[in-house]
Motif scaffolding. Structure first.
Motif, short mmCIF file in Angstrom:
data_model
loop_
_atom_site.label_atom_id
_atom_site.label_comp_id
_atom_site.label_asym_id
_atom_site.label_seq_id
_atom_site.Cartn_x
_atom_site.Cartn_y
_atom_site.Cartn_z
N CYS A 581 27.95 29.83 57.00
CA CYS A 581 28.04 31.25 57.34
C CYS A 581 29.46 31.77 57.15
O CYS A 581 29.67 32.90 56.69
CB CYS A 581 27.57 31.46 58.78
SG CYS A 581 27.32 33.19 59.22
N ASP A 968 18.24 26.39 56.30
CA ASP A 968 18.83 27.69 55.98
C ASP A 968 17.77 28.52 55.28
O ASP A 968 17.19 28.07 54.28
CB ASP A 968 20.06 27.53 55.09
CG ASP A 968 20.78 28.84 54.84
OD1 ASP A 968 20.42 29.84 55.49
OD2 ASP A 968 21.70 28.89 54.00
N GLN A 1013 19.82 30.11 60.35
CA GLN A 1013 20.56 28.87 60.14
C GLN A 1013 20.41 28.03 61.41
O GLN A 1013 20.96 28.36 62.45
CB GLN A 1013 22.04 29.15 59.86
CG GLN A 1013 22.28 29.75 58.49
CD GLN A 1013 23.75 29.96 58.21
OE1 GLN A 1013 24.48 30.47 59.05
NE2 GLN A 1013 24.19 29.58 57.03
#
Length: 1070
Positions: A581, A968, A1013
């Motif tokens: 991220c 993800d 995530q």
């Protein structure tokens, strides 16, 4: 026990067995607790909320009344007629309890304390009084009645509460008089009103708590009364205003209690009530003209003066209690001042000095409230000039906004974490702060030109008094500066405030400091450039959330800055972060910033290529970053084209492969720069142009349209194809609408053909994919329903059960997976769902042995609301004369109308099924109307990036233990993210649904789109070899309660991703 067994053995030996009865079990009864309830109270608590009546409030037993009050909480909201009667009963009970004598109240309390012989004593009067005051505002506010009825009930309740509080107040004054004269025993708590003075016994605390509840209830109900009534009562004169306005009555009682009662609970509730009610009085005369405001409100002058006097009395009381010995009272006083300031009631000028002194209070709750009040004063009156009392006597006055800003900056070094967080948040809310004050927060050293320059005579006088003389080394040290500008002030408190905040040891303080820097830097270009180095340093923080927030803050202020090489090195170093991220946020930051030189661009490209080598899963994000860099830095990219594409003016290089992600990213960079700088096109090789055509087809959203030579592929044909997809969709739907009178075989054949066309159309045009999928799914449902009903003996066919179940599942997805549908489309979808439920009910009743009660109930619950909503819409439209719009936007299903007209109130599954079976054949499903806005339709979907589908990795684990697999995914157009589940299907047909954490779902820029995530945990027993485990994302829409078998309750959002899992047995060791 041993003695008992011995006696039994001896008796058996003597042939004389004597059976003893078992001893009764001992019951433990706690003192002061009610072991068993009376029968009436137990019935009240066990009855349904719909059966509650106000008759229980007039019962002679206190326990029954208390049970009725407790049951009333669950019976709210009440009907309009019942609400009025209930409120009257509550007010009558309140007056009865408030007027009870002290002797009666003392007897009740003693009876409740002793509890009688069986431990089931009656409830005390104090408990009843507390419950009545608590439930009274809830009974009035939680109602379905009109506003006027609610206001009338609120006025009556406020008058009753004020009358009771005046009675208690009078008793309290009498008690204090007797105590001062020595006539009242010190330990006699029954001589006081329900709220006695500050005392240590429990009865005084409960009485004070009851009175505090009464003040809060009266204040909340007074806010329900309209302001017009208050203005009208003020227009009749000040005396009438104080008697008629509910807000003024409560305000007067609260102010009187503040001067009489000493318990902190009473004072806190009175201060809260005074702040909330004073805010409804409006601004003070210092903020607007007195006569103009009097005329605007339509008040007489004496009424307006009474209004102003009430505000002044409240402000005086708040300022007086701001120095109270109890920290809870001081906190409530400051919070009440904040409410007054927010509502326009301005504090006097001298109050600001007292509030600044409260920043040195010993309690953090007081300091927090003082910071909030200083911030509010600075927002409302930041331009006022205040004396600088915190510095030397020679310092000149300064603006209140600057003074408040650096006073709050001084709280950034507070010992309490909450105070530092509040100070950091308050710094970003003060408008109009001078640029010099802002810049000083980034430097721990004071600027030399920010102190007042003393004159020659003042310096000589200081030297004589101190015994020192000038050395003569400083040039111009005797220059006189008589006049000072506004920015020459002492900034001792604000020096390095944000530096301390960013270096704080607590996570919350650093995050709050970053948020404040973001807000301040967005409005000042100079401040943004000064804080750039500090934000870049935060990229090295040990907490991932802080690093991510620092990147996001830099994204917001990136339009003000231009990155140099040294600053860019720290940013590019964040591309090595292990959290994906953060890396993607850095990609977005790099794509939106401005680079200073070509060397910066080359370093950025090299860092991104290294990022691809380290983390191949970042390729989609890096491709979007390259597109942004090419569009923003097209001038710098033009000078690096030969170096990036490895072209030579004389020698032919090796043609790169399109399977290399490094080459694809560089090519996207060059092609997007060529759309801004046309001189790049002649530098491209022929194979590069061929690659451009390939990328234009495979990545149309990343590759722009370029004007290549005439023999190349024309991009206009792509646009023509994309524009023709909508026409093809409408033409295909019109074909289906012309099949109403055709044969069944022709309809089934055309349904199959059009369904395949819609599937191909969804793959051809991404913008029309959702509309094409919706049309294909509706066509498939129509085909299945027509196929079943066209077969005469479909109830006896083997394929009927699976077809019916498939139809129910598809219609469930049709209802919940699509958004942005028009009224006609939604009506057709509801009709298709209703037919599927009816078909399932008919099949279960006639062709299955299962129970049909749940299916019948589900069908009726789905059908009746549809009819009611249509009738409501039709009635409202007919009253407005807009029946034509209803007929166009809403489809009245003839199957629904015929079914409800024939069923009436029938609820038996057999009768309902026999009624529905001929109606299904008589009323086939309607065809879809023309889709007005096909590109506005969205489908809930998801794409799993990690774990990848083509991975051949075998995940090995010890049987019975857990294996963590990172996941993800991106979710698109999901209306309820809380309903997202991770579906794990094992080879043994067992399925698990995992709820991801809410913090793992991060919203993206698009509406209803999220980034997931998380980490999934897998476990299994011992397997002989590696087997496949399927992981997918679904939407769980199951209703609360038990679930019926074969009932669809999930919607697949993504295709399942396959993992190879191999649980091995645990190794034996010594």
């Amino acid at each position: 026990m041993a003695t008992h067994l011995k006696k039994r053995a001896l008796a058996e030996y003597a042939q004389n067995v004597v059976e003893e009865n078992p001893r009764p079990a001992k019951t433990l009864v706690l003192s002061g607790r009610v072991a068993t309830k009376p029968r009436s109270a137990e019935l009240l608590l066990q009855q349904s909320p719909c059966d509650w009546t106000h008759a229980c409030l007039s019962d002679a037993s206190n326990s029954t009344v208390l049970a009725g009050l407790l049951a009333l909480h669950y019976a709210l909201p009440l009907h309009t007629d019942m609400q009025g009667e209930t409120v009257e009963a509550l007010l009558s009970l309140l007056q009865q309890l408030a007027s009870s004598s002290d002797a009666e109240r003392g007897e009740d309390e003693e009876a409740a304390a002793t509890g009688g012989g069986d431990g089931a004593g009656p409830a005390s009067t104090q408990d009843l009084l507390t419950q009545v005051i608590t439930v009274l505002p809830k009974a009035i506010m939680a109602s379905s009645s009109g506003d006027r009825t609610q206001e009338q009930l609120a006025v009556s309740a406020v008058e009753c509460l004020c009358q009771c509080m005046k009675t208690w107040l009078q008793k309290e004054r009498q008690r204090q008089t007797l105590v001062s004269q020595g006539a009242c025993p010190a330990n006699d708590g029954r001589c006081s009103a329900p709220a006695t003075s500050s005392s240590s016994n429990s009865s005084d605390s409960s009485s004070s708590r009851t009175l505090s509840h009464a003040v809060r209830a009266a204040a909340s109900l007074a806010l329900l009364t309209p302001a017009a009534d208050a203005a009208a009562s003020l227009a009749a004169g000040p005396a009438a205003a104080m008697n008629k306005s509910p807000a003024h009555q409560v305000l007067r009682v609260a102010l009187a209690m503040l001067s009489v009662h000493h318990h902190h609970l009473v004072k806190v509730s009175c201060l809260e009530a005074a702040g909330s009610l004073c805010s409804s009085l409006g601004a003070t005369p210092s903020q607007e003209n007195f006569s103009d405001r009097t005329l605007r409100l339509g008040l007489k002058r004496d009424g307006a003066r009474s209004l102003v006097s009430s505000s002044s009395e409240v402000i005086s009381a708040l300022l007086h209690h701001a120095t109270h010995h109890d920290n809870r009272v001081r906190t409530a006083a400051f919070k009440a001042m904040v409410r007054c300031e927010d509502a326009g009631v301005r504090l006097p000028a001298q109050a600001y000095t007292e509030v600044c002194q409260a920043l040195e209070d010993d309690y953090q709750c007081v300091r927090e409230a003082a910071i909030e009040l200083i911030k509010t004063i600075a927002i409302n009156d930041g331009g006022r000039i205040v004396p600088n009392l915190s510095s030397a006597a020679q310092e000149e006055p300064e603006r209140l906004a600057d003074h408040a800003f650096f006073r709050i900056c001084g709280c950034m070094n507070d010992i309490a974490v909450r105070v530092r967080v509040s100070a950091a948040r308050a710094l970003s809310s003060i408008p109009g702060v001078s640029q010099t004050v802002l810049l000083q927060t980034l430097d721990k050293k004071l600027f030399s030109n920010m102190r007042r320059k003393l004159s020659y005579h003042e310096r000589q006088a200081a030297l004589v008094s101190s015994g020192q003389w000038s050395s003569g080394r400083a040039w111009g040290d005797d220059s006189v500066r008589e006049t000072l500008s506004a920015e020459h002030t002492s900034l001792t408190h604000s020096a390095g405030a944000f530096v301390h905040g960013l270096e704080d040891e607590c996570l919350e303080v650093r995050n709050a400091s970053l948020d404040a820097l973001s807000v301040l830097a967005e409005g000042s270009e100079t401040f943004a450039n000064q804080c750039l180095d500090f934000l870049v340093d935060m990229f090295n923080d040990e907490i991932e959330d802080v690093r991510l927030k620092a990147v996001q803050v830099l994204q917001r202020i990136v339009r003000h800055i231009r990155l140099q090489e040294d600053q860019l090195d720290e940013i590019l170093h964040a591309l090595k972060d292990s959290w994906q991220c953060i890396r993607e946020s850095v990609h977005t930051l790099i794509g939106s910033c401005s680079l200073a030189t070509t060397a910066c661009l080359q370093a950025t490209i090299n860092a991104l290529m290294d990022n691809i080598r380290r983390y191949p899963q970042d390729v989609p994000s890096i491709q979007r970053c390259m597109v942004s860099i090419g569009c923003r830095q097209s001038g710098l990219v033009a000078g690096l084209v030969p170096q990036q594409l490895l072209t030579h003016p004389y020698f032919d290089a090796v043609q790169p492969s399109l399977h290399q992600p490094h080459y694809i990213c560089k090519l996207l960079l060059v092609l997007n720069a060529a759309s801004k700088v046309p001189t790049i096109l002649p530098l491209l090789e022929q194979h590069t142009l061929n690659h451009y055509r390939y990328l234009r087809d495979t990545l149309p959203n990343l590759v722009p349209q370029l004007k290549v030579n005439a023999t190349s592929f024309s991009d206009s044909s792509v646009g023509d194809v994309l524009s023709n997809t909508e026409d093809f969709l409408q033409q295909s739907l019109s074909k289906l609408r012309r099949l109403e009178n055709s044969s069944t075989q022709l309809r089934l054949t055309l349904y199959q053909s059009v369904h395949s066309d819609f599937i191909k159309l969804a793959a051809l045009d991404p913008t029309m994919s959702a509309a094409a999928q919706f049309a294909a799914l509706y066509t498939r449902c129509t085909q299945l329903l027509t196929r079943v009903l066209s077969c005469a003996g479909w109830l006896q066919q083997e394929w009927s059960g699976s077809t019916v179940q498939q139809l129910v599942t598809l219609t469930f997805r049709l209802v919940h997976a699509f958004s942005g549908l028009g009224p006609g489309d939604r009506a057709c979808v509801r009709g298709m769902r209703l037919r599927a439920l009816a078909l399932q009910l008919v099949y279960v009743v006639n062709g299955s042995t299962g129970s049909a009660l749940g299916l019948c109930e589900a069908f009726l619950n789905h059908a009746r609301p549809l009819k009611e909503s249509f009738n409501t819409l039709q009635a409202s439209a007919s009253s407005n004369g807009d029946t034509e719009r209803v007929s166009n936007d809403t489809y009245e299903d003839p199957f629904l109308i015929a079914a409800l007209n024939q069923l009436k109130d029938e609820r038996r599954p057999g009768t309902v099924a026999r009624t529905l079976q001929p109606l299904l054949t008589a009323h086939p499903p309607p065809a879809l109307p023309p889709i007005v806005l096909p590109r506005a339709i969205h489908q809930a979907s998801a794409t799993i990036t990690e774990p990848s589908q083509d991975s051949e990795i075998v995940h090995k684990l010890t049987a019975g233990l857990l294996l963590a697999v990172p996941m993800d995914a991106r979710l698109y157009h999901v209306p309820e993210p809380r309903s997202v589940r991770i579906r794990i299907a094992y080879p043994d047909q067992s399925v698990q649904y995992v709820v991801p954490r809410a913090s793992h779902l991060q919203p993206t820029d698009e509406p209803n789109c999220y980034r997931l995530q998380t980490t999934i945990l897998l476990t299994a027993g011992v397997w002989s070899e590696a087997c496949q485990v399927q992981v997918s994302l679904v939407l769980d829409l199951s209703p609360p309660g038990p679930k019926r078998k074969h009932d669809p309750h999930t919607i697949d959002l993504s295709e399942p991703t396959t993992l190879m899992l191999w649980p091995k047995p645990m190794k034996k060791s010594l």
